[in-house]
Design a protein around this motif. Structure first.
Motif, mmCIF file in Angstrom:
data_model
loop_
_atom_site.group_PDB
_atom_site.id
_atom_site.type_symbol
_atom_site.label_atom_id
_atom_site.label_comp_id
_atom_site.label_asym_id
_atom_site.label_seq_id
_atom_site.Cartn_x
_atom_site.Cartn_y
_atom_site.Cartn_z
ATOM 1 N N GLN A 46 3.371 17.135 2.498
ATOM 2 C CA GLN A 46 2.841 15.776 2.595
ATOM 3 C C GLN A 46 2.007 15.559 3.855
ATOM 4 O OE1 GLN A 46 3.223 13.875 -0.022
ATOM 5 N NE2 GLN A 46 4.484 15.459 -0.963
ATOM 6 N N THR B 105 0.832 -1.193 0.000
ATOM 7 C CA THR B 105 0.000 0.000 0.000
ATOM 8 C C THR B 105 0.871 1.248 0.000
ATOM 9 O OG1 THR B 105 -1.700 1.212 1.212
ATOM 10 C CG2 THR B 105 -0.114 -0.011 2.514
ATOM 11 N N ASP B 106 0.322 2.356 -0.473
ATOM 12 C CA ASP B 106 1.075 3.608 -0.521
ATOM 13 C C ASP B 106 0.953 4.404 0.772
ATOM 14 O OD1 ASP B 106 1.903 3.159 -3.131
ATOM 15 O OD2 ASP B 106 0.107 4.076 -3.981
ATOM 16 N N HIS B 107 0.095 3.948 1.673
ATOM 17 C CA HIS B 107 -0.210 4.751 2.849
ATOM 18 C C HIS B 107 0.126 3.994 4.132
ATOM 19 C CE1 HIS B 107 -2.150 7.028 -0.204
ATOM 20 N NE2 HIS B 107 -3.171 6.185 -0.327
ATOM 21 N N TYR B 108 0.460 4.763 5.170
ATOM 22 C CA TYR B 108 0.762 4.188 6.474
ATOM 23 C C TYR B 108 -0.535 3.863 7.214
ATOM 24 C CZ TYR B 108 5.644 5.563 5.907
ATOM 25 O OH TYR B 108 6.921 5.680 5.453
ATOM 26 N N ASP B 109 -0.451 2.853 8.055
ATOM 27 C CA ASP B 109 -1.552 2.514 8.945
ATOM 28 C C ASP B 109 -0.986 2.510 10.360
ATOM 29 O OD1 ASP B 109 -3.810 1.667 10.188
ATOM 30 O OD2 ASP B 109 -3.859 -0.345 9.304
ATOM 31 N N SER C 298 -7.563 13.518 3.563
ATOM 32 C CA SER C 298 -7.230 12.376 2.706
ATOM 33 C C SER C 298 -5.754 12.044 2.880
ATOM 34 C CB SER C 298 -7.508 12.700 1.240
ATOM 35 O OG SER C 298 -6.618 13.705 0.790
ATOM 36 N N PRO C 299 -5.366 10.783 2.592
ATOM 37 C CA PRO C 299 -3.952 10.397 2.739
ATOM 38 C C PRO C 299 -3.008 11.246 1.908
ATOM 39 C CG PRO C 299 -5.325 8.457 2.499
ATOM 40 C CD PRO C 299 -6.199 9.636 2.221
ATOM 41 N N GLU C 300 -3.507 11.777 0.792
ATOM 42 C CA GLU C 300 -2.629 12.562 -0.082
ATOM 43 C C GLU C 300 -2.448 13.988 0.415
ATOM 44 O OE1 GLU C 300 -5.288 10.930 -1.130
ATOM 45 O OE2 GLU C 300 -4.380 9.207 -2.136
ATOM 46 N N THR D 235 2.848 -2.315 4.395
ATOM 47 C CA THR D 235 2.792 -0.862 4.482
ATOM 48 C C THR D 235 4.187 -0.287 4.218
ATOM 49 O OG1 THR D 235 3.354 -0.741 6.831
ATOM 50 C CG2 THR D 235 1.031 -1.098 6.274
ATOM 51 N N THR E 200 -0.925 15.695 6.617
ATOM 52 C CA THR E 200 -2.379 15.810 6.630
ATOM 53 C C THR E 200 -2.824 16.070 8.061
ATOM 54 O OG1 THR E 200 -2.840 13.502 7.123
ATOM 55 C CG2 THR E 200 -2.419 14.055 4.820
ATOM 56 N N THR F 46 -4.062 14.053 9.905
ATOM 57 C CA THR F 46 -3.743 12.890 10.740
ATOM 58 C C THR F 46 -2.396 13.076 11.425
ATOM 59 O OG1 THR F 46 -2.727 11.741 8.866
ATOM 60 C CG2 THR F 46 -5.073 11.364 9.249
#
Length: 459
Positions: free
Chosen positions: A338, A174-178, A408-410, A193, A340, A342
């Motif tokens: 980069q 995946t391109d995103h962290y969890d 959003s993750p982006e 991840t 967000t 979050t």
């Protein structure tokens, strides 16, 4: 001087205990270390290393083991600080959240200890059986020193190494962290991840680092216990040091030159030792060569002197300050773009404030340093900073409205921000034109007040 198995067991248990303490009490819960926390724990680990060295100094005949330990520890510590530059590049490339960087660093340190322990055991076995190995180790250090003096390669991608490219091709990623999870589920499918990939990247670079650090310390001592403890204690506390000197790393512009000088010095020392112990038949008919050997005390003095000169020269260099400001501003602007909602609010603000400080430094740079602003094959720094300010303005405006648009993750889309800005400019121009045209509407007609949801209230 030999070390008893009991001392070995106690030492290994203490090291395992320190690592376990870090895993349980420091990185289990993701957080961003404060400067005070980083300073306190850096001092604690430094104190442990120094106390251990003092014990060796006073309780061994002629202070021999203590001198060898300090020479090895200082050299390995300097090399590990240089490694932090590469860790910084890797984590920036993978955009590791600041709060998760501790876990990545601790994994890298643990992997480095395991990998280097194996290399130390292998190196000791080679030295015990093949005296010519000192020629080989010396040559490695001289070649490494030469590579450090080469200009930096702008195309060098520390994060996109062979292992990572293979992993991305063979395994779903995946391109995103969890959070700090190594695996996550996307649409019911188990995927890696980026957290796992960055750990693989740092683990791979640790092996490369060991190729010069292990020969370097064997050039100072052949006592396996000293080699092991000096190497391990130089790595312990590296995580805290990373956060303590973050921002200062870019100022050490001449560190690579100092390390190159140290490695070259140890390389020559190894070759001289090899000549003194020579058994190769094509050199002096296989007989030892009468050469001057460098003592450990002299080695320690040279290493400390080179490092002190390098650090002072770096911190007082005007070009060093300029280069540090440019590098930090580029990295901070890229990180800010980069981020967000979050991400921690205070971390975003910290990075943006530091970027502003570096911008002010850059604005005051003399013309002769302007070449530092543009790097080959990279986005111009001025454009990157402009984009960061666009995002900051958008976030500020959203905050005033009580809305969030970058969840959003982006993160925030620059294209949308620019489009909105162009639309606002067009609307303002149109409104200005309408105000100057008496026939369009009453020139003194006031706007109807707006209610909370943006609709006009009419009487």
């Amino acid at each position: 001087m030999s070390v008893s198995p009991l001392i070995w067991i106690i030492t290994v248990l203490v090291i395992i205990g320190l690592l376990a303490f870090d895993y349980i009490f420091h990185v289990r819960k993701a957080h961003i270390p404060t400067l005070r926390e980083a300073a306190v724990w850096s001092a604690i680990y430094l104190g442990i290393a120094l106390v251990f060295g003092v014990i060796l100094w006073f309780f061994t005949p002629g202070h021999e083991m203590g001198t060898e330990y300090f020479a090895g520890y200082i050299t390995e510590k300097a090399l590990s600080v240089d490694n932090l530059f590469v860790f910084l590049v890797i984590m920036s490339a993978f955009r590791v959240p600041r709060e998760d960087q501790q876990k990545v660093l601790l994994f890298g340190i643990t992997f480095a200890i395991i990998a280097r322990t194996g290399m130390i055991a292998g190196g000791a076995a080679i030295i015990d059986n093949f005296s010519w190995a000192f020629y080989f180790f010396g040559l490695i250090l001289l070649l490494t020193a030469g590579n450090m003096l080469k200009p930096e390669d702008d195309d060098k991608d520390e994060a996109n190494n062979f292992v990572i490219r293979i992993a991305k091709k063979l395994l779903p990623t995946t391109d995103h962290y969890d959070g700090d999870k190594l695996f996550t589920h996307v649409d019911g499918q188990r995927m890696m991840t980026p957290m796992l990939l960055v750990m693989v990247a740092i683990g791979g670079t640790d092996i490369l680092f060991a190729l010069d650090s292990i020969p370097a310390i064997f050039g100072l001592t052949q006592n396996t216990y000293i080699v092991f403890t000096a190497t391990v204690f130089s790595l312990l506390g590296l995580r805290q040091l990373y956060f303590l000197i973050d921002g200062l790393l870019d100022r050490l512009v001449y560190l690579s030159y100092g390390l190159a000088a140290i490695l070259a010095f140890i390389g020559v020392k190894l070759i001289l030792h090899a000549l003194h112990e020579n058994e190769l038949p094509f050199i002096n008919d296989g007989q030892p060569v009468p050469v001057v050997e460098v003592t450990t005390t002299l080695s320690l003095s040279v290493i400390i002197g080179i490092l002190a000169f390098t650090i002072v020269a770096s911190l007082t260099s005007r070009r060093g300050r300029a280069k540090a400001a440019v590098s930090s501003a580029r990295r901070d602007a890229d990180s800010y773009l980069q981020m967000t909602y979050t991400s921690f609010e205070e971390e975003r603000e910290r990075i943006f404030r530091r970027m502003l400080e570096n911008e002010q430094t850059i604005a005051n740079l003399p013309p002769k340093y302007q070449d530092l602003l543009e790097e080959r094959d990279q986005k111009p720094l001025t454009e990157l900073l402009r984009e960061a300010h666009l995002v900051a303005d958008k976030r500020s405006a959203d905050r005033e409205k009580g809305v969030r648009t970058d969840t959003s993750p982006e993160g925030l889309e620059l294209a949308a921000i620019r489009a909105a800005g162009d639309a606002d400019s067009t609307a303002q121009d149109a409104a200005l034109g309408a105000d100057t045209n008496p026939g369009s509407r009453g020139s003194h007609e006031p706007d109807a007040p707006a209610d909370v949801d943006g609709q006009r209230n009419h009487p």
